[in-house]
Design a protein around this motif. Sequence first.
Motif, PDB file in Angstrom:
ATOM      1  N   ILE A 209       0.835  -1.196   0.000  1.00 24.53           N
ATOM      2  CA  ILE A 209       0.000   0.000   0.000  1.00 24.53           C
ATOM      3  C   ILE A 209       0.868   1.245   0.000  1.00 24.53           C
ATOM      4  O   ILE A 209       2.043   1.209   0.381  1.00 24.53           O
ATOM      5  N   ASP A 210       0.281   2.351  -0.414  1.00 22.90           N
ATOM      6  CA  ASP A 210       0.863   3.669  -0.213  1.00 22.90           C
ATOM      7  C   ASP A 210       0.114   4.319   0.943  1.00 22.90           C
ATOM      8  O   ASP A 210      -1.123   4.346   0.967  1.00 22.90           O
ATOM      9  N   SER A 211       0.870   4.819   1.911  1.00 22.38           N
ATOM     10  CA  SER A 211       0.254   5.427   3.079  1.00 22.38           C
ATOM     11  C   SER A 211       1.011   6.693   3.444  1.00 22.38           C
ATOM     12  O   SER A 211       1.922   7.119   2.718  1.00 22.38           O
ATOM     13  N   ARG A 212       0.642   7.313   4.577  1.00 28.71           N
ATOM     14  CA  ARG A 212       1.308   8.528   5.051  1.00 28.71           C
ATOM     15  C   ARG A 212       1.967   8.263   6.389  1.00 28.71           C
ATOM     16  O   ARG A 212       1.493   7.436   7.174  1.00 28.71           O
ATOM     17  N   ASP A 213       3.034   9.002   6.647  1.00 29.32           N
ATOM     18  CA  ASP A 213       3.786   8.765   7.869  1.00 29.32           C
ATOM     19  C   ASP A 213       3.101   9.328   9.105  1.00 29.32           C
ATOM     20  O   ASP A 213       3.356   8.881  10.220  1.00 29.32           O
TER      21      ASP A 213
ATOM     22  N   THR B 193       2.213  18.721   6.366  1.00 32.01           N
ATOM     23  CA  THR B 193       3.339  18.078   5.675  1.00 32.01           C
ATOM     24  C   THR B 193       3.445  16.567   5.880  1.00 32.01           C
ATOM     25  O   THR B 193       4.508  16.055   6.213  1.00 32.01           O
ATOM     26  N   PRO B 194       2.372  15.818   5.684  1.00 32.64           N
ATOM     27  CA  PRO B 194       2.522  14.361   5.680  1.00 32.64           C
ATOM     28  C   PRO B 194       3.325  13.921   4.456  1.00 32.64           C
ATOM     29  O   PRO B 194       3.283  14.567   3.407  1.00 32.64           O
ATOM     30  N   GLU B 195       4.054  12.844   4.592  1.00 36.25           N
ATOM     31  CA  GLU B 195       4.850  12.305   3.499  1.00 36.25           C
ATOM     32  C   GLU B 195       4.378  10.883   3.162  1.00 36.25           C
ATOM     33  O   GLU B 195       4.012  10.113   4.050  1.00 36.25           O
TER      34      GLU B 195
ATOM     35  N   GLN C 150       9.280  -4.365   3.311  1.00 42.96           N
ATOM     36  CA  GLN C 150      10.083  -3.355   2.616  1.00 42.96           C
ATOM     37  C   GLN C 150       9.322  -2.033   2.670  1.00 42.96           C
ATOM     38  O   GLN C 150       8.108  -2.014   2.445  1.00 42.96           O
ATOM     39  N   ILE C 151      10.043  -0.971   2.983  1.00 43.16           N
ATOM     40  CA  ILE C 151       9.417   0.349   3.080  1.00 43.16           C
ATOM     41  C   ILE C 151      10.318   1.372   2.404  1.00 43.16           C
ATOM     42  O   ILE C 151      11.527   1.410   2.652  1.00 43.16           O
ATOM     43  N   ILE C 152       9.718   2.205   1.566  1.00 45.17           N
ATOM     44  CA  ILE C 152      10.439   3.305   0.936  1.00 45.17           C
ATOM     45  C   ILE C 152       9.604   4.569   1.101  1.00 45.17           C
ATOM     46  O   ILE C 152       8.410   4.587   0.778  1.00 45.17           O
ATOM     47  N   GLY C 153      10.215   5.612   1.635  1.00 41.58           N
ATOM     48  CA  GLY C 153       9.502   6.863   1.834  1.00 41.58           C
ATOM     49  C   GLY C 153      10.442   7.956   2.294  1.00 41.58           C
ATOM     50  O   GLY C 153      11.650   7.744   2.423  1.00 41.58           O
ATOM     51  N   LYS C 154       9.866   9.129   2.555  1.00 40.22           N
ATOM     52  CA  LYS C 154      10.679  10.279   2.943  1.00 40.22           C
ATOM     53  C   LYS C 154      10.770  10.470   4.448  1.00 40.22           C
ATOM     54  O   LYS C 154      11.702  11.118   4.936  1.00 40.22           O
ATOM     55  N   ALA C 155       9.800   9.967   5.207  1.00 39.61           N
ATOM     56  CA  ALA C 155       9.799  10.177   6.658  1.00 39.61           C
ATOM     57  C   ALA C 155       9.082   9.019   7.332  1.00 39.61           C
ATOM     58  O   ALA C 155       8.206   8.377   6.743  1.00 39.61           O
ATOM     59  N   GLY C 156       9.472   8.734   8.576  1.00 43.98           N
ATOM     60  CA  GLY C 156       8.787   7.725   9.370  1.00 43.98           C
ATOM     61  C   GLY C 156       9.090   6.294   9.011  1.00 43.98           C
ATOM     62  O   GLY C 156       8.492   5.365   9.573  1.00 43.98           O
ATOM     63  N   VAL C 157      10.026   6.082   8.091  1.00 41.66           N
ATOM     64  CA  VAL C 157      10.338   4.726   7.645  1.00 41.66           C
ATOM     65  C   VAL C 157      11.082   3.958   8.733  1.00 41.66           C
ATOM     66  O   VAL C 157      10.829   2.766   8.960  1.00 41.66           O
ATOM     67  N   ASP C 158      11.989   4.636   9.420  1.00 43.02           N
ATOM     68  CA  ASP C 158      12.860   3.950  10.366  1.00 43.02           C
ATOM     69  C   ASP C 158      12.093   3.289  11.505  1.00 43.02           C
ATOM     70  O   ASP C 158      12.362   2.149  11.872  1.00 43.02           O
TER      71      ASP C 158
ATOM     72  N   TRP D  41      -4.423   4.458  12.754  1.00 38.25           N
ATOM     73  CA  TRP D  41      -3.920   3.148  12.366  1.00 38.25           C
ATOM     74  C   TRP D  41      -2.551   3.347  11.732  1.00 38.25           C
ATOM     75  O   TRP D  41      -2.411   4.047  10.737  1.00 38.25           O
ATOM     76  N   ASP D  42      -1.528   2.734  12.337  1.00 44.15           N
ATOM     77  CA  ASP D  42      -0.180   2.844  11.793  1.00 44.15           C
ATOM     78  C   ASP D  42      -0.141   2.255  10.384  1.00 44.15           C
ATOM     79  O   ASP D  42      -0.871   1.308  10.067  1.00 44.15           O
ATOM     80  N   PRO D  43       0.713   2.791   9.494  1.00 41.18           N
ATOM     81  CA  PRO D  43       0.794   2.275   8.124  1.00 41.18           C
ATOM     82  C   PRO D  43       1.046   0.773   8.021  1.00 41.18           C
ATOM     83  O   PRO D  43       0.520   0.120   7.120  1.00 41.18           O
ATOM     84  N   ILE D  44       1.851   0.203   8.932  1.00 43.80           N
ATOM     85  CA  ILE D  44       2.067  -1.241   8.825  1.00 43.80           C
ATOM     86  C   ILE D  44       0.804  -2.000   9.226  1.00 43.80           C
ATOM     87  O   ILE D  44       0.531  -3.094   8.711  1.00 43.80           O
ATOM     88  N   GLN D  45      -0.005  -1.425  10.119  1.00 40.91           N
ATOM     89  CA  GLN D  45      -1.277  -2.064  10.462  1.00 40.91           C
ATOM     90  C   GLN D  45      -2.276  -1.927   9.317  1.00 40.91           C
ATOM     91  O   GLN D  45      -3.038  -2.855   9.026  1.00 40.91           O
ATOM     92  N   GLN D  46      -2.251  -0.773   8.667  1.00 40.01           N
ATOM     93  CA  GLN D  46      -3.083  -0.617   7.473  1.00 40.01           C
ATOM     94  C   GLN D  46      -2.744  -1.650   6.409  1.00 40.01           C
ATOM     95  O   GLN D  46      -3.632  -2.232   5.763  1.00 40.01           O
TER      96      GLN D  46
END
Length: 436
Positions: free
Chosen positions: A352-356, A363-365, A384-392, A426-431
């Motif tokens: 999925i594509d989600s926001r951090d 400024t959500p990414e 696997q996660i690729i994004g500008k923020a909140g990935v770590d 809902w956190d992106p990984i839960q989504q």
Amino acid sequence: MRYVIIGGDAAGMSAAMQIVRQDQEAKVTTLEMGVIYSYAQCGLPYLVGGIVDSSDSLIARDVETFRNKYGIDARVNHEVKHVDTEHKRVSGDDFEVEYDKLLIATGASPIMPPWDGSDLKGIHTIKTIQDTEALLADLTEDVRHVVVIGGGYIGLEMVENLVEISKQVTLVQRGSQLATIFDEDLAEKIHDEAKSHGVELRLNESVKGFKGENYVSHVVTDKGNIKADVVIVATGVKPNTSFLQDTGIHLHPNGAIKVNHFMETNIEDIYAAGDCATQYHRVKKRDDYIPLGTHANKQGRIAGLVMVGKPKPFQGVVGTSILKFFNLTLARTGLSSREIEKQGYPYQTVTIDSRDIAGYYPTPEQMTIRLCYHTETEQLLGGQIIGKAGVDKRIDVLATALFHEMRIGELEDLDLAYAPPYNGVWDPIQQTARRR
């Protein structure tokens, strides 16, 4: 008790520190083939980019600290060339040291393929502070075109930092994608990011050699010549174990030393840790080779404890890594689709594509998340996660879930932190897990 450690970086000195802390009577000798102890190899690309201002900043403890503060016989310019397992001694060109217990922590070295012209000046590999300082000496203001060969961790980090200092960069990769630890379609995001910063990508192109008069001027590939003022070769590493061929120590097919959970080799009183040794992969359920500083420090610490009689097992790895590449953060843990297929597991992926953060907060990414799971058991196999923020922070949650062999559905039940500046309800990984 005479403890001898071959190698003075992460694994070796983590072990040495445990030994001197746990055994006040220990006689510890460390043998380093170079002159610098305990430095942060992962920081070397950022020294090139000027983000780290001095190589001294990368040295955790210098050799004098180990000698004077901790009483370690820390030697430099001591390259071990032979291990006598019967008489329990190691030796080099002009020295010999006896041991009661031996730790091999010799790390790994960059691979330089046997290309024509590879001895020309201006061609570099990056593994040590000396390597990096030699590269910096060549990166004068007159140097415009730099060619990086290899699209793995080091190659990508070097590309970013070379662009940071205003070099024109060409990245050559013999395969169809950069960062092969990611699924191929996700790697397109990495390709686009490179191109958006002016990097010339040369995919599906194989290097054949180099041209130049004393100093490199071109990289020769199967598709032509590429102008190069400086070249960086980042095609992987190999364990530094060639000096062990006649010892009877069991080696992995790639040359890494086989160890058990207590860092023991098949030879009594000989241990190994770090980039020269194997690591147990908890998802694959077998030994693997993933040379990272985190693993080296953990394995070294455990080796030191085991050597002084306080055994603690190494619990293994799940294949977690993270990389900054320009404005993107690239992170993965567990197995990619390609690796799962090699293992032969039945699996499904959900992406999925989600926001951090909360979508209504400023400024959500966007981030792209992919989860892989076992079709029959629903056990999580990788992320696997690729994004500008909140990935770590998301990748660390997934790494923890993999460590504990959680099922993908159990991610929904995790009590994760929420406030609009940090997350959605809902956190992106839960989504992602809910979309399976």
